[in-house]
Design a protein around this motif. Structure first.
Motif, mmCIF file in Angstrom:
data_model
loop_
_atom_site.group_PDB
_atom_site.id
_atom_site.type_symbol
_atom_site.label_atom_id
_atom_site.label_comp_id
_atom_site.label_asym_id
_atom_site.label_seq_id
_atom_site.Cartn_x
_atom_site.Cartn_y
_atom_site.Cartn_z
ATOM 1 N N PHE A 102 0.848 -1.224 0.108
ATOM 2 C CA PHE A 102 0.175 0.121 0.162
ATOM 3 C C PHE A 102 0.721 1.380 -0.010
ATOM 4 C CE2 PHE A 102 -2.512 3.173 2.412
ATOM 5 C CZ PHE A 102 -3.662 3.357 1.330
ATOM 6 N N MET A 103 2.025 1.418 1.133
ATOM 7 C CA MET A 103 2.853 2.562 1.127
ATOM 8 C C MET A 103 3.664 2.618 -0.252
ATOM 9 S SD MET A 103 1.833 3.934 3.742
ATOM 10 C CE MET A 103 3.060 5.098 3.915
ATOM 11 N N ALA A 104 4.005 1.432 -1.008
ATOM 12 C CA ALA A 104 4.821 1.858 -2.202
ATOM 13 C C ALA A 104 4.091 2.174 -3.296
ATOM 14 C CB ALA A 104 5.437 0.377 -2.551
ATOM 15 N N ALA A 105 2.949 1.820 -3.378
ATOM 16 C CA ALA A 105 2.012 2.348 -4.481
ATOM 17 C C ALA A 105 1.597 3.840 -4.291
ATOM 18 C CB ALA A 105 0.531 1.743 -4.443
ATOM 19 N N ILE A 106 1.622 4.293 -2.895
ATOM 20 C CA ILE A 106 1.430 5.916 -2.858
ATOM 21 C C ILE A 106 2.709 6.390 -3.081
ATOM 22 C CG2 ILE A 106 0.965 7.274 -0.768
ATOM 23 C CD1 ILE A 106 -1.044 5.433 0.332
ATOM 24 N N PHE A 107 3.633 5.888 -2.744
ATOM 25 C CA PHE A 107 4.924 6.762 -2.822
ATOM 26 C C PHE A 107 5.368 6.730 -4.396
ATOM 27 C CE2 PHE A 107 9.616 6.460 -3.443
ATOM 28 C CZ PHE A 107 9.984 7.553 -2.862
ATOM 29 N N VAL A 108 4.983 5.645 -5.125
ATOM 30 C CA VAL A 108 5.278 5.747 -6.606
ATOM 31 C C VAL A 108 4.301 6.738 -7.302
ATOM 32 C CG1 VAL A 108 5.146 4.375 -8.663
ATOM 33 C CG2 VAL A 108 6.106 3.502 -6.669
ATOM 34 N N GLY A 109 3.068 6.668 -6.761
ATOM 35 C CA GLY A 109 2.273 7.936 -7.336
ATOM 36 C C GLY A 109 2.842 9.278 -7.105
ATOM 37 N N PHE A 110 3.040 9.319 -5.727
ATOM 38 C CA PHE A 110 3.848 10.720 -5.363
ATOM 39 C C PHE A 110 4.947 11.032 -6.270
ATOM 40 C CE2 PHE A 110 6.895 12.816 -2.983
ATOM 41 C CZ PHE A 110 6.337 14.140 -2.578
ATOM 42 N N MET A 111 5.908 10.247 -6.408
ATOM 43 C CA MET A 111 7.119 10.427 -6.947
ATOM 44 C C MET A 111 6.760 10.744 -8.640
ATOM 45 S SD MET A 111 9.523 10.794 -4.918
ATOM 46 C CE MET A 111 10.670 11.094 -6.385
ATOM 47 N N ILE A 112 6.045 10.014 -9.405
ATOM 48 C CA ILE A 112 5.638 10.536 -10.543
ATOM 49 C C ILE A 112 5.192 11.742 -10.659
ATOM 50 C CG2 ILE A 112 4.106 9.749 -12.596
ATOM 51 C CD1 ILE A 112 4.500 6.881 -11.657
ATOM 52 N N GLY A 113 4.081 12.133 -9.866
ATOM 53 C CA GLY A 113 3.535 13.243 -9.855
ATOM 54 C C GLY A 113 4.351 14.397 -9.534
#
Length: 114
Positions: A55-66
């Motif tokens: 869960f945390m990895a998906a949020i982090f990846v979304g944050f970094m792409i944005g």
């Protein structure tokens, strides 16, 4: 008289041996249950850690792409906000798939095609 006392001692020894055997059998069953419960707790803990890290990895990846989109395209905070929400949605979907509430895409295609 000495022989009579010896028989009493032998009878008491047998009775104590039987009682000790019964107690040991009870303790073995309890320790087996404790070991099984402990192993089950470890399995559940590892499953929880796996789900939370996904869960945390998906949020982090979304944050970094944005963040990177905003930095290079100059879109302000909107790219980060949008991809953070997408990452959150992807994290929730991953957790639901891991738990089994949502079918994998391949499973849905197999059911539709029958």
């Amino acid at each position: 008289m000495a022989e009579d006392g010896q028989e009493d001692l032998e009878e008491r020894r047998k009775r104590l041996a039987n009682e000790l055997g019964a107690l040991r059998k009870g303790q073995d069953g309890e320790s087996g249950k404790k070991a099984e419960t402990s192993a089950n707790d470890r399995r559940e803990m590892s499953k929880g850690l796996k789900l939370s890290s996904e869960f945390m990895a998906a949020i982090f990846v979304g944050f970094m792409i944005g963040f990177l989109l905003d930095k290079f395209a100059g879109t302000g905070p909107w790219g980060m906000i949008g991809f953070l929400l997408l990452g959150f949605g992807a994290g929730v979907l991953n957790v639901l798939r891991s738990v089994g509430y949502v079918a994998e895409p391949e499973d849905r295609l197999k059911k539709d095609g029958k």
